[in-house]
Design an enzyme around this catalytic site. Structure first.
Site, PDB file in Angstrom:
ATOM      1  N   LYS A 213       0.861  -1.193   0.000  1.00  0.00           N
ATOM      2  CA  LYS A 213       0.000   0.000   0.000  1.00  0.00           C
ATOM      3  C   LYS A 213       0.893   1.237   0.000  1.00  0.00           C
ATOM      4  O   LYS A 213       1.731   1.414   0.878  1.00  0.00           O
ATOM      5  CB  LYS A 213      -0.899   0.008   1.227  1.00  0.00           C
ATOM      6  CG  LYS A 213      -1.710   1.294   1.409  1.00  0.00           C
ATOM      7  CD  LYS A 213      -2.473   1.297   2.733  1.00  0.00           C
ATOM      8  CE  LYS A 213      -3.135   2.647   2.984  1.00  0.00           C
ATOM      9  NZ  LYS A 213      -3.822   2.702   4.290  1.00  0.00           N
TER      10      LYS A 213
ATOM     11  N   LYS B  14     -10.324  12.889   7.681  1.00  0.00           N
ATOM     12  CA  LYS B  14      -9.878  12.508   9.017  1.00  0.00           C
ATOM     13  C   LYS B  14     -10.078  13.663   9.990  1.00  0.00           C
ATOM     14  O   LYS B  14      -9.933  14.825   9.627  1.00  0.00           O
ATOM     15  CB  LYS B  14      -8.389  12.123   8.988  1.00  0.00           C
ATOM     16  CG  LYS B  14      -8.088  10.839   8.243  1.00  0.00           C
ATOM     17  CD  LYS B  14      -6.603  10.534   8.280  1.00  0.00           C
ATOM     18  CE  LYS B  14      -6.287   9.273   7.489  1.00  0.00           C
ATOM     19  NZ  LYS B  14      -6.846   8.066   8.124  1.00  0.00           N
TER      20      LYS B  14
ATOM     21  N   ASP C 129       1.576   6.560   5.368  1.00  0.00           N
ATOM     22  CA  ASP C 129       0.617   5.589   4.853  1.00  0.00           C
ATOM     23  C   ASP C 129       1.120   4.857   3.611  1.00  0.00           C
ATOM     24  O   ASP C 129       0.408   4.039   3.034  1.00  0.00           O
ATOM     25  CB  ASP C 129      -0.717   6.283   4.549  1.00  0.00           C
ATOM     26  CG  ASP C 129      -1.914   5.387   4.830  1.00  0.00           C
ATOM     27  OD1 ASP C 129      -1.751   4.390   5.564  1.00  0.00           O
ATOM     28  OD2 ASP C 129      -3.003   5.681   4.322  1.00  0.00           O
TER      29      ASP C 129
ATOM     30  N   ASP D 259     -12.069   6.954   3.452  1.00  0.00           N
ATOM     31  CA  ASP D 259     -10.874   6.748   4.276  1.00  0.00           C
ATOM     32  C   ASP D 259     -10.533   5.272   4.407  1.00  0.00           C
ATOM     33  O   ASP D 259      -9.537   4.922   5.036  1.00  0.00           O
ATOM     34  CB  ASP D 259     -11.061   7.374   5.663  1.00  0.00           C
ATOM     35  CG  ASP D 259      -9.756   7.546   6.414  1.00  0.00           C
ATOM     36  OD1 ASP D 259      -8.701   7.606   5.754  1.00  0.00           O
ATOM     37  OD2 ASP D 259      -9.782   7.601   7.657  1.00  0.00           O
TER      38      ASP D 259
ATOM     39  N   ARG E  30      -7.429  -0.492   1.023  1.00  0.00           N
ATOM     40  CA  ARG E  30      -7.892  -1.776   0.488  1.00  0.00           C
ATOM     41  C   ARG E  30      -8.264  -1.665  -0.990  1.00  0.00           C
ATOM     42  O   ARG E  30      -8.240  -2.656  -1.720  1.00  0.00           O
ATOM     43  CB  ARG E  30      -9.064  -2.283   1.323  1.00  0.00           C
ATOM     44  CG  ARG E  30     -10.329  -1.451   1.282  1.00  0.00           C
ATOM     45  CD  ARG E  30     -11.244  -1.719   2.463  1.00  0.00           C
ATOM     46  NE  ARG E  30     -10.665  -1.226   3.716  1.00  0.00           N
ATOM     47  CZ  ARG E  30     -11.245  -1.357   4.909  1.00  0.00           C
ATOM     48  NH1 ARG E  30     -12.416  -1.956   5.020  1.00  0.00           N
ATOM     49  NH2 ARG E  30     -10.664  -0.889   5.997  1.00  0.00           N
TER      50      ARG E  30
END
Length: 502
Positions: free
Chosen positions: A265, A277, A288, A347, A351
């Protein structure tokens, strides 16, 4: 990076800025660990007494300095704690941590003689890796490159007490150096500010370095992603002025009998998108992309080690931003391969990019796919900030990955994929939605990814949301910021496959 050498000299005879010894907590007080004998002789057998007088206890993570005694070529003795004394040898992680503490403590020094308990190749590797990781600093964004505040790393480490011509020890240093180099590369990538590291620049870095190492690198930009139908990656990246990328970094070996795919990711910044967020949750979201950083570094390490296994890394890169063009909750994305996903929360974007990359990775028919991602806050709630979760579509493989991670010094915990959590992800308008039950959210994310794994491929999912980025004070060989979590696990897995054990 700090240089590591092997020395047949005694710790007392080696010229250095400091000599490092290890101490532990014995049943009757402080004890010296093996390796400190000649240093103790210089103190006329009173080194433990001197250290105790100034407050040393041998506790893991402790670092105590005392002036050197006459007869030592170094002016300073640094004692680092190993924890409880061990008659049958110290665990690798204790040695790694102690070496890391020593290297951190000696920032700004030129050379240190490490007189630690290096009794075999495994302990040599542990000390080497710990020292190289502990010496790490990130100063790229400082105008003086960190020199003003003594953040320059220790220049050289010399491991004393090694037998002349010890080929196993030399090989251990070489392997540890490769792994440390790539872990520190992953740390650099995570620590880079998001205005410098974004999908395009990350892809350019991967291309340049990958080709230097003889890897085959392919980059899909927005045009290629659109033509290929990568709706997940495009859907996440569409809200940013900086377009997404999918990068393939492939290492092949002529004698390989196994083929692995690592999928990372790579959200270079995650605002949450339209599902923004809350305040206080944005400041570290440059991390991230830690999964993609770990995957890239792992493939490079495998290549440098020359392992007889084929390993392909997939970096799913996007910046998740809110804008007039951003994906909205309620939108439906057509993923690579044709499956449709109703986006209920923008958010839950990791995935989506992973799903596209997993499907694409599966087309090359690897025997195993492992994805790595800072995926869910739920996993942090479940396992804390130092342990990552492992899920899989095969119980034996899940156990193997977990055991390899633990052996490599990366705390991991096997997690289930309960079938009853799949139903709540059903969508009335698409094949599946990207959200399910709130409780067990880390497992829900794993179940979502499982939907995109091709039949016949063994798959594991590593949710590294907790340990990928350390916000507190440094400890052991772990700095503040990026940690390079999962690199050691992936390299160990590649070695396992190369040995025909998968």
């Amino acid at each position: 990076m700090t240089a590591v050498s092997l020395s047949t000299s005694t710790a007392a005879a080696l010229r250095a800025d400091a000599v490092v010894v290890a101490v532990a907590k014995g049943p009757k007080g402080l004890v010296l660990a093996p390796g400190a004998e000649t240093v103790d002789e210089a103190f006329e057998g009173r080194l433990a007494e001197v250290l105790t007088t100034v407050g040393a206890t041998g506790t893991a993570g402790e670092a105590v300095k005392v002036p050197a005694a006459a007869g030592l070529k170094a002016p300073l003795v640094l004692a680092v704690g190993l924890g409880e004394a061990a008659e049958d040898g110290y665990q690798a992680e204790a040695l790694r941590s102690a070496a890391g503490v020593a290297a951190r403590t000696l920032h700004g020094s030129k050379k240190a003689a490490f007189a630690l308990p290096v009794t075999d190749a495994a302990s040599v590797e542990a000390v080497t890796l710990g020292a190289l990781l502990g010496a790490y600093t990130f100063t790229a964004c400082r105008s003086d490159n960190g020199k003003a505040d003594a953040k320059t790393p220790l220049v050289e480490v010399s491991l004393t007490g090694v037998k002349r011509g010890d080929k196993a020890a030399k090989a251990a240093v070489e392997r540890a150096t490769v792994v440390a180099e790539e872990m520190n590369r992953a740390r650099d990538l995570v620590n880079m500010p998001p205005n410098d590291l974004f999908p395009k620049s990350f892809a350019e870095i991967a291309t340049a370095i990958g080709k230097e190492q003889g890897l085959k690198v392919e980059v899909l930009d927005e045009k290629a992603l659109t033509k290929g139908g990568f709706g997940g990656i495009l859907g996440v990246g569409v809200g940013s002025d900086r377009g997404p990328r999918l990068v393939k970094v492939a290492y092949t070996h002529p004698k390989a009998k196994a083929s692995l795919a690592f999928v990372g990711k790579g959200i270079t910044y995650d605002s949450g998108g339209i599902s923004l967020k809350p305040a206080g949750h944005n400041e570290t979201m440059k991390c991230d992309m830690a999964g993609a950083g770990a995957v890239f570094a792992s493939v490079l390490a495998v290549a440098k080690l020359g392992l007889p296994v084929n390993v392909t890394g997939w970096l799913a890169l996007a910046e998740n931003m809110p804008s007039g063009s951003a994906t909205r909750p309620g939108d439906v994305l057509r993923m690579y391969g044709g499956k449709t996903v109703e986006v209920l929360n923008t958010d839950a974007e990791g995935r989506l990019v992973l799903a596209d990359a997993i499907v694409r990775a599966g087309e090359d028919k690897p025997s195993h796919i492992v994805d790595v991602a800072t995926l869910t806050g739920a996993m942090v709630m479940a396992l804390g900030s130092r342990t990552f979760g492992v899920m899989a579509n095969d119980d034996a493989f899940r156990s193997t990955v977990t055991e390899l991670a633990e052996a490599a010094g990366e705390p991991a915990w096997a997690m289930p994929l309960p079938a009853h959590l799949r139903g709540p992800m059903d969508s009335s308008v698409a094949d599946i939605s990207n959200m399910g039950e709130r409780m067990g959210g880390g497992l829900v994310a794993g179940l979502f990814l499982k939907e995109f794994v091709a039949d016949g491929i063994t798959w594991a999912h590593l949710d590294i949301a907790g340990p990928a980025f350390h916000e507190g004070a440094p400890f052991g060989y772990t700095p503040k910021g990026g940690t390079a979590t999962a690199v050691r696990t992936l390299v160990a897995l590649a070695e396992h496959a190369a040995d025909g054990k998968l």
